[in-house]
Design a protein around this motif. Structure first.
Motif, PDB file in Angstrom:
ATOM      1  N   GLU A 100      52.824  20.966  25.402  1.00  0.00           N
ATOM      2  CA  GLU A 100      52.911  22.028  26.402  1.00  0.00           C
ATOM      3  C   GLU A 100      51.938  23.103  25.949  1.00  0.00           C
ATOM      4  O   GLU A 100      52.058  23.644  24.851  1.00  0.00           O
ATOM      5  N   TYR A 101      50.967  23.379  26.806  1.00  0.00           N
ATOM      6  CA  TYR A 101      49.909  24.330  26.468  1.00  0.00           C
ATOM      7  C   TYR A 101      50.237  25.732  26.959  1.00  0.00           C
ATOM      8  O   TYR A 101      50.751  25.909  28.055  1.00  0.00           O
ATOM      9  N   THR A 102      49.934  26.726  26.141  1.00  0.00           N
ATOM     10  CA  THR A 102      49.798  28.109  26.572  1.00  0.00           C
ATOM     11  C   THR A 102      48.304  28.370  26.490  1.00  0.00           C
ATOM     12  O   THR A 102      47.706  28.265  25.406  1.00  0.00           O
ATOM     13  N   ILE A 103      47.683  28.651  27.641  1.00  0.00           N
ATOM     14  CA  ILE A 103      46.227  28.660  27.735  1.00  0.00           C
ATOM     15  C   ILE A 103      45.707  30.045  28.091  1.00  0.00           C
ATOM     16  O   ILE A 103      46.117  30.627  29.101  1.00  0.00           O
ATOM     17  N   LEU A 104      44.800  30.555  27.269  1.00  0.00           N
ATOM     18  CA  LEU A 104      44.039  31.754  27.607  1.00  0.00           C
ATOM     19  C   LEU A 104      42.757  31.263  28.273  1.00  0.00           C
ATOM     20  O   LEU A 104      41.968  30.537  27.644  1.00  0.00           O
ATOM     21  N   VAL A 105      42.569  31.611  29.550  1.00  0.00           N
ATOM     22  CA  VAL A 105      41.397  31.169  30.297  1.00  0.00           C
ATOM     23  C   VAL A 105      40.356  32.282  30.259  1.00  0.00           C
ATOM     24  O   VAL A 105      40.625  33.409  30.674  1.00  0.00           O
ATOM     25  N   PHE A 106      39.184  31.953  29.744  1.00  0.00           N
ATOM     26  CA  PHE A 106      38.089  32.905  29.606  1.00  0.00           C
ATOM     27  C   PHE A 106      36.998  32.654  30.636  1.00  0.00           C
ATOM     28  O   PHE A 106      36.675  31.501  30.929  1.00  0.00           O
ATOM     29  N   ASN A 107      36.418  33.727  31.137  1.00  0.00           N
ATOM     30  CA  ASN A 107      35.140  33.642  31.829  1.00  0.00           C
ATOM     31  C   ASN A 107      34.095  33.632  30.723  1.00  0.00           C
ATOM     32  O   ASN A 107      34.154  34.445  29.797  1.00  0.00           O
ATOM     33  N   LEU A 138      45.430  19.426  34.602  1.00  0.00           N
ATOM     34  CA  LEU A 138      46.406  20.521  34.555  1.00  0.00           C
ATOM     35  C   LEU A 138      46.314  21.346  35.836  1.00  0.00           C
ATOM     36  O   LEU A 138      45.233  21.463  36.426  1.00  0.00           O
ATOM     37  N   PRO A 139      47.416  21.970  36.255  1.00  0.00           N
ATOM     38  CA  PRO A 139      47.444  22.686  37.539  1.00  0.00           C
ATOM     39  C   PRO A 139      46.915  24.127  37.457  1.00  0.00           C
ATOM     40  O   PRO A 139      47.634  25.085  37.700  1.00  0.00           O
ATOM     41  N   TYR A 140      45.635  24.267  37.108  1.00  0.00           N
ATOM     42  CA  TYR A 140      45.050  25.603  37.094  1.00  0.00           C
ATOM     43  C   TYR A 140      45.130  26.195  38.500  1.00  0.00           C
ATOM     44  O   TYR A 140      44.836  25.501  39.480  1.00  0.00           O
ATOM     45  N   PRO A 141      45.519  27.469  38.638  1.00  0.00           N
ATOM     46  CA  PRO A 141      45.625  28.063  39.977  1.00  0.00           C
ATOM     47  C   PRO A 141      44.254  28.214  40.634  1.00  0.00           C
ATOM     48  O   PRO A 141      43.264  28.522  39.967  1.00  0.00           O
ATOM     49  N   ASP A 142      44.210  27.985  41.930  1.00  0.00           N
ATOM     50  CA  ASP A 142      42.945  28.025  42.674  1.00  0.00           C
ATOM     51  C   ASP A 142      42.226  29.366  42.591  1.00  0.00           C
ATOM     52  O   ASP A 142      41.004  29.412  42.604  1.00  0.00           O
ATOM     53  N   PHE A 143      42.982  30.481  42.483  1.00  0.00           N
ATOM     54  CA  PHE A 143      42.326  31.787  42.482  1.00  0.00           C
ATOM     55  C   PHE A 143      41.335  31.926  41.324  1.00  0.00           C
ATOM     56  O   PHE A 143      40.356  32.645  41.435  1.00  0.00           O
ATOM     57  N   MET A 144      41.556  31.216  40.236  1.00  0.00           N
ATOM     58  CA  MET A 144      40.651  31.327  39.085  1.00  0.00           C
ATOM     59  C   MET A 144      39.264  30.773  39.378  1.00  0.00           C
ATOM     60  O   MET A 144      38.307  31.122  38.694  1.00  0.00           O
ATOM     61  N   LYS A 147      34.894  32.840  43.425  1.00  0.00           N
ATOM     62  CA  LYS A 147      33.829  33.716  42.946  1.00  0.00           C
ATOM     63  C   LYS A 147      34.277  35.176  42.934  1.00  0.00           C
ATOM     64  O   LYS A 147      33.961  35.915  42.005  1.00  0.00           O
ATOM     65  N   LEU A 148      35.052  35.592  43.907  1.00  0.00           N
ATOM     66  CA  LEU A 148      35.522  36.967  43.978  1.00  0.00           C
ATOM     67  C   LEU A 148      36.291  37.353  42.723  1.00  0.00           C
ATOM     68  O   LEU A 148      36.243  38.480  42.264  1.00  0.00           O
ATOM     69  N   PHE A 149      36.974  36.397  42.133  1.00  0.00           N
ATOM     70  CA  PHE A 149      37.788  36.658  40.956  1.00  0.00           C
ATOM     71  C   PHE A 149      36.944  37.137  39.770  1.00  0.00           C
ATOM     72  O   PHE A 149      37.443  37.793  38.877  1.00  0.00           O
ATOM     73  N   PHE A 150      35.652  36.844  39.776  1.00  0.00           N
ATOM     74  CA  PHE A 150      34.780  37.188  38.660  1.00  0.00           C
ATOM     75  C   PHE A 150      34.165  38.577  38.780  1.00  0.00           C
ATOM     76  O   PHE A 150      33.635  39.093  37.829  1.00  0.00           O
TER      77      PHE A 150
END
Length: 162
Positions: A100-107, A138-144, A147-150
């Protein structure tokens, strides 16, 4: 490197039981605003460049190392986009290991290098538009992936006086 000596040692003690793993993942865009995905060996699904944080390593150090190992790119992590985890981020590897991952997602921004799997884990590396991203493990959320998210203007400080 598919599994580090640290996690290999833990597996020798607990077998394939559920292991909670602090991890990192990278969203890397090219000049066409396409996102880099990797297709790992022995998987039917694609993934973001990602991996476990090793003992003594910061999350930023881990993402730089993992991206280089899996893609041959040197990156600069510029922002944490999300912290994900929980039951949705459980995964069973083909060998039966439960994680089970706890993931920090980086740009991340590309600094140098060229697309090449340095550790042999990635069998294919490809940039996809956000509309055509591949099926992910893995089910990364679509909002990530939007482009607007960046854009820095998207992140507004909270005003607690209102």
């Amino acid at each position: 490197m598919p599994i580090s000596d640290y996690y290999k040692g833990l597996r020798e003690k607990i077998g394939s039981e559920l292991l909670l793993i602090p991890s990192v993942a990278a969203i890397i865009r090219n000049s066409n605003d396409e996102i880099l995905f990797q297709h790992p060996r022995d998987s039917q699904y694609w993934s973001l460049p990602a991996g476990a944080i090793e003992p003594g390593e910061t999350a930023a150090q881990a993402i730089v190392r993992e991206v280089w190992e899996e893609t041959g790119l040197f990156v600069n992590p510029t922002k944490i986009l999300s912290v994900l985890g929980g039951e949705e981020f459980r995964f069973i590897y083909p060998n039966g290991d439960h994680v089970e991952y706890t993931i920090l997602v980086f740009n991340c921004e590309i600094v140098s290098g060229g697309l090449e799997s340095m550790d042999g884990e990635s069998v294919e590396l490809r940039f996809f538009s956000e509309e055509n991203k591949p099926k992910l493990a893995l089910p990364y959320p679509d909002f990530m992936f939007q482009k607007l998210f960046f854009k820095d203007t998207y992140f507004q400080p909270l005003n607690y006086d209102e």
